[in-house]
Structure formats: C-alpha cells, structure tokens
Design a protein around this motif. Structure first.
Motif, PDB file in Angstrom:
ATOM      1  N   GLY A  35       0.556  -1.003  -0.410  1.00 39.25           N
ATOM      2  CA  GLY A  35       0.298  -0.019  -0.498  1.00 39.25           C
ATOM      3  C   GLY A  35       0.610   1.131  -0.320  1.00 39.25           C
ATOM      4  N   TYR A  36       2.212   0.774  -0.475  1.00 42.46           N
ATOM      5  CA  TYR A  36       3.026   2.536  -0.282  1.00 42.46           C
ATOM      6  C   TYR A  36       3.744   2.351  -1.347  1.00 42.46           C
ATOM      7  N   TYR A  37       4.558   3.269  -1.850  1.00 44.99           N
ATOM      8  CA  TYR A  37       5.260   3.177  -2.805  1.00 44.99           C
ATOM      9  C   TYR A  37       6.422   4.380  -2.721  1.00 44.99           C
ATOM     10  N   ALA A  38       7.590   3.962  -3.413  1.00 45.27           N
ATOM     11  CA  ALA A  38       8.871   4.793  -3.200  1.00 45.27           C
ATOM     12  C   ALA A  38       8.530   5.882  -4.154  1.00 45.27           C
ATOM     13  N   ASP A  39       9.265   7.197  -3.291  1.00 42.96           N
ATOM     14  CA  ASP A  39       8.923   8.403  -4.056  1.00 42.96           C
ATOM     15  C   ASP A  39      10.043   9.578  -3.542  1.00 42.96           C
ATOM     16  N   GLY A  40      11.468   8.716  -3.525  1.00 43.66           N
ATOM     17  CA  GLY A  40      12.495   9.008  -3.232  1.00 43.66           C
ATOM     18  C   GLY A  40      12.960  10.011  -1.882  1.00 43.66           C
ATOM     19  N   ALA A  41      13.044  11.532  -2.316  1.00 48.33           N
ATOM     20  CA  ALA A  41      13.722  11.749  -0.689  1.00 48.33           C
ATOM     21  C   ALA A  41      12.011  12.082   0.391  1.00 48.33           C
ATOM     22  N   LEU A  42      10.910  11.551  -0.053  1.00 44.27           N
ATOM     23  CA  LEU A  42       9.944  11.798   0.475  1.00 44.27           C
ATOM     24  C   LEU A  42       9.379  10.053   1.041  1.00 44.27           C
ATOM     25  N   GLY A  43      10.509   9.688   1.159  1.00 47.88           N
ATOM     26  CA  GLY A  43      10.059   7.767   1.139  1.00 47.88           C
ATOM     27  C   GLY A  43       9.093   6.739   0.784  1.00 47.88           C
ATOM     28  N   CYS A  44       8.511   6.209   1.776  1.00 51.92           N
ATOM     29  CA  CYS A  44       7.519   5.581   1.003  1.00 51.92           C
ATOM     30  C   CYS A  44       6.354   5.851   1.677  1.00 51.92           C
ATOM     31  N   VAL A  45       5.536   6.293   0.345  1.00 54.15           N
ATOM     32  CA  VAL A  45       3.884   7.142  -0.104  1.00 54.15           C
ATOM     33  C   VAL A  45       3.080   6.922   0.140  1.00 54.15           C
ATOM     34  N   GLN A  46       1.411   6.648   0.962  1.00 57.80           N
ATOM     35  CA  GLN A  46       0.710   5.937   0.814  1.00 57.80           C
ATOM     36  C   GLN A  46      -0.075   5.910  -0.770  1.00 57.80           C
ATOM     37  N   CYS A  47      -0.339   4.817  -1.273  1.00 55.83           N
ATOM     38  CA  CYS A  47      -1.622   4.649  -2.561  1.00 55.83           C
ATOM     39  C   CYS A  47      -2.247   5.280  -2.451  1.00 55.83           C
ATOM     40  N   GLY A  48      -2.806   6.575  -3.470  1.00 57.38           N
ATOM     41  CA  GLY A  48      -3.950   7.230  -3.232  1.00 57.38           C
ATOM     42  C   GLY A  48      -5.120   6.522  -3.747  1.00 57.38           C
ATOM     43  N   ALA A  49      -6.013   7.253  -3.400  1.00 55.90           N
ATOM     44  CA  ALA A  49      -7.420   6.382  -3.157  1.00 55.90           C
ATOM     45  C   ALA A  49      -8.046   5.795  -4.839  1.00 55.90           C
ATOM     46  N   GLY A  50      -8.283   4.416  -5.315  1.00 59.74           N
ATOM     47  CA  GLY A  50      -7.743   4.390  -6.776  1.00 59.74           C
ATOM     48  C   GLY A  50      -7.280   3.785  -7.600  1.00 59.74           C
ATOM     49  N   ARG A  51      -5.992   3.517  -6.607  1.00 64.19           N
ATOM     50  CA  ARG A  51      -4.975   2.612  -6.807  1.00 64.19           C
ATOM     51  C   ARG A  51      -4.320   1.552  -5.304  1.00 64.19           C
ATOM     52  N   TYR A  52      -3.772   0.702  -5.643  1.00 64.10           N
ATOM     53  CA  TYR A  52      -3.570  -0.459  -4.550  1.00 64.10           C
ATOM     54  C   TYR A  52      -2.098  -0.668  -5.096  1.00 64.10           C
ATOM     55  N   LYS A  53      -1.084  -1.374  -4.137  1.00 69.02           N
ATOM     56  CA  LYS A  53       0.095  -1.753  -3.790  1.00 69.02           C
ATOM     57  C   LYS A  53       0.092  -3.421  -3.357  1.00 69.02           C
ATOM     58  N   ASP A  54       0.494  -4.588  -4.296  1.00 67.45           N
ATOM     59  CA  ASP A  54      -0.170  -5.767  -3.559  1.00 67.45           C
ATOM     60  C   ASP A  54       1.523  -6.676  -3.131  1.00 67.45           C
ATOM     61  N   ALA A  55       2.573  -6.123  -3.236  1.00 66.48           N
ATOM     62  CA  ALA A  55       4.049  -6.672  -2.853  1.00 66.48           C
ATOM     63  C   ALA A  55       4.980  -5.484  -2.195  1.00 66.48           C
ATOM     64  N   VAL A  56       5.677  -6.195  -1.269  1.00 71.63           N
ATOM     65  CA  VAL A  56       6.480  -4.853  -0.450  1.00 71.63           C
ATOM     66  C   VAL A  56       7.854  -5.148  -1.911  1.00 71.63           C
ATOM     67  N   GLY A  57       8.363  -3.989  -1.611  1.00 67.64           N
ATOM     68  CA  GLY A  57       9.135  -3.164  -2.881  1.00 67.64           C
ATOM     69  C   GLY A  57       8.821  -2.032  -2.775  1.00 67.64           C
ATOM     70  N   ASN A  58      10.012  -1.195  -3.784  1.00 64.21           N
ATOM     71  CA  ASN A  58      10.131   0.117  -3.744  1.00 64.21           C
ATOM     72  C   ASN A  58       9.937   0.827  -4.885  1.00 64.21           C
ATOM     73  N   ALA A  59       8.761   0.540  -6.026  1.00 66.03           N
ATOM     74  CA  ALA A  59       8.188   0.030  -7.068  1.00 66.03           C
ATOM     75  C   ALA A  59       8.080   1.962  -6.887  1.00 66.03           C
ATOM     76  N   ALA A  60       7.912   2.604  -7.737  1.00 61.39           N
ATOM     77  CA  ALA A  60       7.738   4.057  -7.605  1.00 61.39           C
ATOM     78  C   ALA A  60       5.755   4.228  -8.107  1.00 61.39           C
ATOM     79  N   SER A  61       5.326   3.467  -8.120  1.00 59.69           N
ATOM     80  CA  SER A  61       4.183   3.878  -7.885  1.00 59.69           C
ATOM     81  C   SER A  61       2.908   2.726  -7.941  1.00 59.69           C
ATOM     82  N   CYS A  62       2.232   3.496  -7.851  1.00 63.64           N
ATOM     83  CA  CYS A  62       0.946   2.161  -7.120  1.00 63.64           C
ATOM     84  C   CYS A  62      -0.211   1.944  -8.241  1.00 63.64           C
ATOM     85  N   ALA A  63      -0.246   0.503  -8.197  1.00 64.57           N
ATOM     86  CA  ALA A  63      -1.406   0.457  -9.772  1.00 64.57           C
ATOM     87  C   ALA A  63      -2.862   0.425  -9.809  1.00 64.57           C
ATOM     88  N   LEU A  64      -3.171   0.932 -10.857  1.00 64.38           N
ATOM     89  CA  LEU A  64      -4.191   1.466 -10.619  1.00 64.38           C
ATOM     90  C   LEU A  64      -4.785   0.111 -10.665  1.00 64.38           C
TER      91      LEU A  64
END
Length: 277
Positions: free
Chosen positions: A86-115
């Motif tokens: 439920g969190y994605y990697a955003d550089g200096a911001l660290g791990c950022v919460q996925c926004g509404a309408g998106r998800y992330k179902d794996a642990v890792g440093n992906a740069a975005s969440c899936a729609l």
C-alpha cells in the motif's frame, strides 16, 4: 597476522576472531575484530544478526524509514528497506501511501501504485491488495483508477464490473439500475424513432391491448372487441359482467337499460328485456 585473526604479541599462535566478526591483516587485539555487515555489536562484545525493520553496518543498527522494513534478516544497507504493502517509493519523501483508486500488493520500492481496474473502484488510501478494489454493482460503471462507480442514466444498463453503460435498443427499457435492458412487456411498446431515454415503455391506451413482447410500434395495440374492456397497458381484454355491455375499444362496461339484462361479454344491442317486459 592473517585476516580474520589477531596476534597479541605474546608469541603464541594467531587467535581467530569471534563468530560473526572479521579483521584486517596484522590485527593485534580482539577489538580489531569487527561485526560482519548485517550484524550489530552487543554489550557483551558479541555480534547479533540484524532483524526486524533495521539494517546493520559497522556494528551499528539503523532503523528503516516510516512504512518500510527489511525483507530478510541480516540486511546490511538502506537499500534493503522495502516499502510496505500500500506504499510506494518517492525519492526523498520515502514510502508514500497509495492514493484512492490505486493499490500496491507487493512489498518493494516500486515508483508508483497500480490503478484499480476498470469496472472496480476504491476510496481507501494505502490499499495493499487488488481485492480491495470493489466490483461495481449492476447499473454502475467505472474507468481504471476510479474512486467510485458512476450510475447509468435512464435508458441504459450495465452488468456488474462494467466499464461503460449500454444504451437500450428499440423495444427495451431500463431505469438505469438494471444489469441489462429489459424487453417491453405485453401491453406496452417502445416506438422508433425514440424521442427520449427509454426508462419505461409506453402503455397501450385504455380500450386497447397487446400480447406482443418487445414491441416497437404502437400498431401492436389492438382494439378490445365489443363486450370486453381494458385499462392502460393491458395484455388482454376483460369480458363485461352479466347485465352489462360495452362498445368496441372502450375501457369500461355500461349497465343494460332498465328492465333488461345480458350475458357476460355482451356487446351493445345484446341487452334483452326481462321476462314480462
């Protein structure tokens, strides 16, 4: 003195460094044996495996950033810290919460969440599973990444999980809440060309009927025969009771004139005088 040993100058054999430590060549004391990467120095001088949401280097333990953790014991660098579900990697911001309408179902440093896929939606933040994208119910639809499902309009329909509404064709109707357009029932029709949205079908007028389903022209509405009547939207005509009569294409029965009667389903002129009159 070889690496991973120390020689204290007493003339004895080189002494091996303790478990989970190492030393450079020509080390002269036990303090020169330092913890291996992925291990932390303990108060008793031993080195313990780095666990939890920490990584270890130079004998020190470092905490992973907020909403992240290491995926395996013995991590030795900050790059081992992976963003949580439920969190994605955003550089200096660290791990950022996925926004509404998106998800992330794996642990890792992906740069975005899936729609969330089209036909589903989610208003939740930090969604960590695709199953959290709820399927749109019948009569609603959504595009990918939607935070909610939109309702179909009158004259449209959509099955569960739809990405668009279907416009009802001639002879069909929908109030916008159906999974599919429904055929006009007997006693109704949907004329072509349509002048508005087909949220309902047009009823045959009183005095007429139709047994046709999915009708597209008013001509299917037929006149009730004399001796029978109908209300609006009728699929058949009802015979008048005894002592009554009706004209062709009427909606109500009339009483026979005084001192006369008739059998059920009588037309005008079939009312006969009572005996003695």
């Amino acid at each position: 003195c070889p690496a991973n040993f120390y020689c204290d100058g007493t003339g004895g054999l080189p002494r091996a460094c303790p478990a989970n430590t190492r030393s450079a060549m020509q080390s002269v004391a036990a303090r020169d044996c330092l913890c291996l990467p992925g291990y932390r120095a303990m108060d008793d001088g031993s080195c313990a495996l780095c666990v939890g949401s920490t990584w270890c280097a130079g004998g020190q333990a470092f905490q992973c950033g907020l909403n992240s953790a290491t995926v395996a014991p013995g991590s030795s660098s900050a790059s081992s810290c992976q963003c949580d579900l439920g969190y994605y990697a955003d550089g200096a911001l660290g791990c950022v919460q996925c926004g509404a309408g998106r998800y992330k179902d794996a642990v890792g440093n992906a740069a975005s969440c899936a729609l969330c896929p089209g036909g589903t939606s989610s208003a939740a933040l930090g969604l960590g599973n695709r199953s959290g994208c709820a399927t749109c119910r019948e009569g609603t639809y959504s595009l990918a990444g939607s935070t909610g499902c939109a309702s179909c309009s009158d004259g449209q329909a959509a099955s569960p999980g739809s990405t668009a509404c279907v416009q009802c064709g001639a002879g069909f109707f929908s109030n916008g809440k159906f999974a599919s357009c429904r055929p006009c029932p007997a006693g109704t029709f949907d004329e072509v060309p349509r002048t508005g949205l087909a949220d309902t079908c047009t009823s045959c007028v009183p005095g007429k009927y139709s047994a046709v389903i999915n009708a597209t022209v008013e001509a299917v509405c037929q006149l009730c025969a004399a001796g029978t009547v109908s209300g609006a939207g009728s699929s058949n005509c009802t015979p008048c009771d005894a002592g009554q009569y009706s004209l062709e294409g009427t909606s109500s029965c009339l009483a026979c004139p005084g001192n006369s009667t008739s059998g059920a389903g009588s037309a005008y002129g079939q009312c006969a005088c009572l005996p003695g009159f």
